[in-house]
Design an enzyme around this catalytic site. Structure first.
Site, PDB file in Angstrom:
ATOM      1  NE  ARG A  60      20.175  19.508  -6.053  1.00  0.00           N
ATOM      2  CZ  ARG A  60      21.115  18.979  -5.250  1.00  0.00           C
ATOM      3  NH1 ARG A  60      20.868  18.730  -3.996  1.00  0.00           N
ATOM      4  NH2 ARG A  60      22.308  18.707  -5.740  1.00  0.00           N
ATOM      5  CE  LYS A 125      22.150  21.876 -12.439  1.00  0.00           C
ATOM      6  NZ  LYS A 125      22.148  21.726 -10.996  1.00  0.00           N
ATOM      7  NE  ARG A 261      31.182  19.125  -7.804  1.00  0.00           N
ATOM      8  CZ  ARG A 261      31.447  20.085  -6.932  1.00  0.00           C
ATOM      9  NH1 ARG A 261      32.603  20.115  -6.334  1.00  0.00           N
ATOM     10  NH2 ARG A 261      30.565  21.019  -6.691  1.00  0.00           N
TER      11      ARG A 261
END
Ligand code: BTN
Length: 264
Positions: A60, A125, A261
């Protein structure tokens, strides 16, 4: 080993009825680019592409998606819409829910979602989704759904990734399932989702998204280009926009070049 035959044999009848081409490649620039090229040859058809390695994998917001030959999943699938009763907003978030749900059926129960569509495990992730649109969103258009899941990646291979990541191999004592089986389950789930999304819209998936929101009620900063907005994450609205309680009140932030974040 990725196997076209194995994938084709195990896909549901429903998926096979929709898919016109399955490409299983050793190496490609990007599975999403490959699907886009093939779609130009046969507009409107459903093309599925998986590869062992990508030389120009896209993430992305213009980022690269590191895609070594290591046993990860790099998968793209096209879907063409001619009529969208409920609009298209939130599709990428619903896809995040579908991937999490699929991985749960393989026993991975510790997964969460990070807006807009990362699958994470304790803050690191595991996978991501990239949705690209081809055509005019006000008439007939196709979406290319790109899914990257870290299945097996050594620390060395992943050392170029500038954020914390995990793979399926490191989050369970059992070895990961075969990629063919994972791909089949993901594609079956995605096809179910894509075929019903235009009628249901994101509202149908919103509660599931919120149940799995890793940052609900947390202090976060939303970074968009040079701008940073601080606030408390209040989940997502019916369009999939992030709801952020900031000093300026409640903001609805649309999917775009934004990352989230944790903020102390
Ligand atoms: C993200 O930034 O989180 C989205 C990552 C999407 C990566 C996948 S891998 C398969 C497909 N092909 C690409 O070039 N990107 C997507």
């Amino acid at each position: 080993m990725l196997s076209n035959k194995n994938i084709r044999e195990k896909l549901s009848k429903n998926s096979l009825a929709s898919i016109s081409r399955i490409l299983v490649l050793e190496e490609v620039d990007s599975t999403s680019s490959e699907v886009s090229r093939k779609l130009k040859e046969e507009p409107g058809s459903v093309v599925l592409c998986v590869a062992d390695k990508q030389t120009a994998g896209r993430g992305r917001a213009g980022r690269l998606w590191h895609s070594p030959l290591s046993g990860n999943i790099y998968l793209s699938l096209s879907w063409t819409y001619t009529e969208l009763e409920k609009g298209f907003n939130g599709l990428s978030l619903a896809i995040g829910v579908a991937i999490k749900k699929t991985l749960e059926t393989f026993g991975y129960l510790d997964l969460k979602l990070k807006w807009p569509n990362d699958v994470i495990v304790r803050g690191s992730k595991l996978g991501g989704v990239l949705v690209e649109i081809i055509g005019d969103i006000n008439s007939s258009f196709s979406v290319i759904i790109g899914v990257g899941i870290n299945v097996n990646m050594s620390r060395e291979e992943g050392s170029v990734i500038d954020r914390s990541w995990v793979d399926l191999a490191s989050i369970s004592e059992d070895s990961p399932p075969s990629r063919n089986d994972l791909i089949v389950a993901i594609v079956d789930e995605l096809i179910d989702l894509l075929s019903s999304f235009s009628k249901r819209g994101f509202a149908f998936w919103r509660d599931s998204w919120l149940e799995n929101d890793a940052y609900l009620g947390e202090n976060v900063q939303v970074i968009s280009g040079e701008n940073k907005i601080l606030g408390v994450s209040r989940g997502v609205d019916v369009d999939g926009a992030l709801v952020l309680e900031s000093s300026d009140g409640l903001l609805h932030i649309n999917v775009g070049d934004v990352s989230l974040r944790e903020h102390p």
